[in-house]
Design an enzyme around this catalytic site. Structure first.
Site, short mmCIF file in Angstrom:
data_model
loop_
_atom_site.label_atom_id
_atom_site.label_comp_id
_atom_site.label_asym_id
_atom_site.label_seq_id
_atom_site.Cartn_x
_atom_site.Cartn_y
_atom_site.Cartn_z
N SER A 16 67.28 40.72 54.98
CA SER A 16 66.56 41.94 55.38
C SER A 16 65.30 42.11 54.55
CB SER A 16 67.47 43.17 55.23
OG SER A 16 67.85 43.34 53.87
N TYR A 158 75.87 36.79 36.38
CA TYR A 158 74.92 36.23 37.35
C TYR A 158 74.71 34.73 37.12
CZ TYR A 158 70.49 35.54 39.85
OH TYR A 158 69.51 35.06 40.67
N ALA A 160 76.71 32.66 35.67
CA ALA A 160 77.93 31.94 36.06
C ALA A 160 77.98 31.75 37.57
CB ALA A 160 79.16 32.70 35.56
P1 NAP Z 1 66.58 41.20 47.13
O1 NAP Z 1 65.13 41.43 47.38
O2 NAP Z 1 67.33 42.22 46.33
O3 NAP Z 1 67.32 40.99 48.53
C1 NAP Z 1 68.72 40.73 48.54
C2 NAP Z 1 69.20 40.60 49.97
O4 NAP Z 1 70.61 40.31 49.95
C3 NAP Z 1 69.03 41.89 50.77
O5 NAP Z 1 68.78 41.54 52.12
C4 NAP Z 1 70.42 42.54 50.66
O6 NAP Z 1 70.61 43.49 51.70
C5 NAP Z 1 71.30 41.30 50.76
N1 NAP Z 1 72.68 41.43 50.26
C6 NAP Z 1 73.09 41.83 49.04
N2 NAP Z 1 74.44 41.83 48.97
C7 NAP Z 1 74.88 41.39 50.19
C8 NAP Z 1 76.16 41.18 50.76
N3 NAP Z 1 77.29 41.42 50.06
N4 NAP Z 1 76.26 40.75 52.04
C9 NAP Z 1 75.13 40.52 52.75
N5 NAP Z 1 73.89 40.69 52.28
C10 NAP Z 1 73.77 41.14 51.00
O7 NAP Z 1 66.84 39.81 46.38
P2 NAP Z 1 65.91 38.50 46.25
O8 NAP Z 1 65.09 38.65 45.01
O9 NAP Z 1 65.23 38.19 47.54
O10 NAP Z 1 67.02 37.40 45.94
C11 NAP Z 1 67.62 36.65 47.00
C12 NAP Z 1 68.43 35.50 46.41
O11 NAP Z 1 67.57 34.71 45.59
C13 NAP Z 1 69.58 35.94 45.53
O12 NAP Z 1 70.69 35.06 45.72
C14 NAP Z 1 69.03 35.79 44.14
O13 NAP Z 1 70.05 35.55 43.18
C15 NAP Z 1 68.15 34.57 44.31
N6 NAP Z 1 67.10 34.46 43.32
C16 NAP Z 1 66.07 35.36 43.28
C17 NAP Z 1 65.09 35.21 42.33
C18 NAP Z 1 63.90 36.13 42.25
O14 NAP Z 1 63.09 35.94 41.34
N7 NAP Z 1 63.72 37.09 43.14
C19 NAP Z 1 65.14 34.16 41.41
C20 NAP Z 1 66.21 33.26 41.47
C21 NAP Z 1 67.18 33.42 42.44
P3 NAP Z 1 71.74 44.66 51.61
O15 NAP Z 1 71.54 45.33 50.27
O16 NAP Z 1 71.48 45.56 52.78
O17 NAP Z 1 73.04 43.97 51.72
#
Ligand code: NAP
Length: 261
Positions: A16, A158, A160
């Site tokens: 989303s 996280y 882990a």
């Molecule tokens: P974000 O902007 O917070 O978006 C997270 C997304 O996951 C949202 O769509 C959220 O929507 C959804 N979500 C959370 N819990 C969920 C669940 N139980 N079931 C289904 N959907 C769920 O996060 P992001 O920064 O884009 O990160 C996305 C991924 O990249 C994550 O796995 C994160 O660990 C990884 N990552 C991010 C970064 C970074 O710098 N941003 C770096 C390394 C890794 P709802 O809240 O409506 O569920």
């Protein structure tokens, strides 16, 4: 040139907003039907509608909590009901709340593990029959540098979960190879997303200063790597993880960065 992926179908969890939305947008631009999932159905539907309007490629939004078996199963079924196939699963949903040891509760630890790691097992299991039927299934995991390579105070759970994803990947890649399915991971550094914005300007400025390229990444940087793993050309690549971080893990010390001015 890469072969067209037009007409294939991808399920993208956590799409989303942030990285997942960037992956869905990039895939749709390549002609891939996208199933955009998040716990919030209205937010998933709004993202899907915007992606479909921008790209002209069908996209649907589904409300599903992928940390639960029922949520993962409903998501796979919704994809099959609309598109009749699942060729690509992007297991991207994740949360990153901070809590230090001594204060972190068991419930907080479980929530991060269930959302970031167990969801990978649950969505792979739910999509496995369709990925097998695809004949060239692709699983692309969004891991992180945090855990597999680096650490940060507050993120022991996280880290882990993100290292655990890579452990899961290596055995899954072996088990699913006879089905023609590849399993790979992108390891983002610090990427500018809505979730990252919640970390605050001081965190973001500090991170940018620690990156040789002196800037956080864009969601498109991760989406392009995911698209490579989804491509026909990556068919002989499995069980591998690609760091996309602007060089963040490279400096041996703060001095290494200081010497570059
Ligand atoms: P974000 O902007 O917070 O978006 C997270 C997304 O996951 C949202 O769509 C959220 O929507 C959804 N979500 C959370 N819990 C969920 C669940 N139980 N079931 C289904 N959907 C769920 O996060 P992001 O920064 O884009 O990160 C996305 C991924 O990249 C994550 O796995 C994160 O660990 C990884 N990552 C991010 C970064 C970074 O710098 N941003 C770096 C390394 C890794 P709802 O809240 O409506 O569920």
């Amino acid at each position: 040139m890469f072969a067209s992926l037009s007409g294939r179908t991808a399920v993208i969890t956590g799409a989303s907003r942030g990285i997942g939305r960037g992956i869905a947008r990039r895939f749709a631009a390549a002609g891939i039907n996208t199933v955009v999932a998040s716990r919030s159905a209205p937010e998933a539907q709004a993202a899907a509608a915007a992606i479909a309007a921008e790209t002209g490629t069908p996209s649907i939004g589904i409300g599903a909590d992928v940390s639960t078996e029922a949520g993962a199963a409903a998501l796979a079924q919704a994809a099959l009901d609309r598109f009749g196939a699942i060729d690509i699963l992007c297991a991207n949903a994740g949360i990153f709340p901070a809590a230090r040891l001594g204060a972190m509760t068991g419930a907080e630890f479980d929530q991060v593990i269930d959302t970031n790691l167990k969801s990978l097992f649950l969505t792979v299991s739910a999509c496995l029959p369709a990925l097998t039927a695809s004949g060239a299934g692709r699983i692309v995991i969004t891991s992180s540098i945090t855990g597999p390579v680096t650490g940060y105070p507050g993120w022991s759970h996280y880290g882990a979960s993100k290292a655990g994803q890579l452990g899961f990947m290596r055995t899954a890649a072996i088990e699913l190879a006879p089905r023609g399915i590849t399993v790979n991971a992108v390891m983002p550094g610090n990427i500018m997303t809505e979730g990252m914005a919640e970390m605050g300007p001081d965190y973001i400025a500090g991170m940018a200063a620690a990156i040789p390229q002196k800037a956080l990444g864009r969601v498109e940087d991760i989406a392009n790597a995911a698209l490579y793993f989804a491509s026909a050309e990556a068919g002989y690549v499995t069980g591998q993880a690609l760091i996309v971080d602007g060089g963040q893990v490279l400096p041996e010390s703060p001095q290494a960065m200081a010497e570059m001015g």
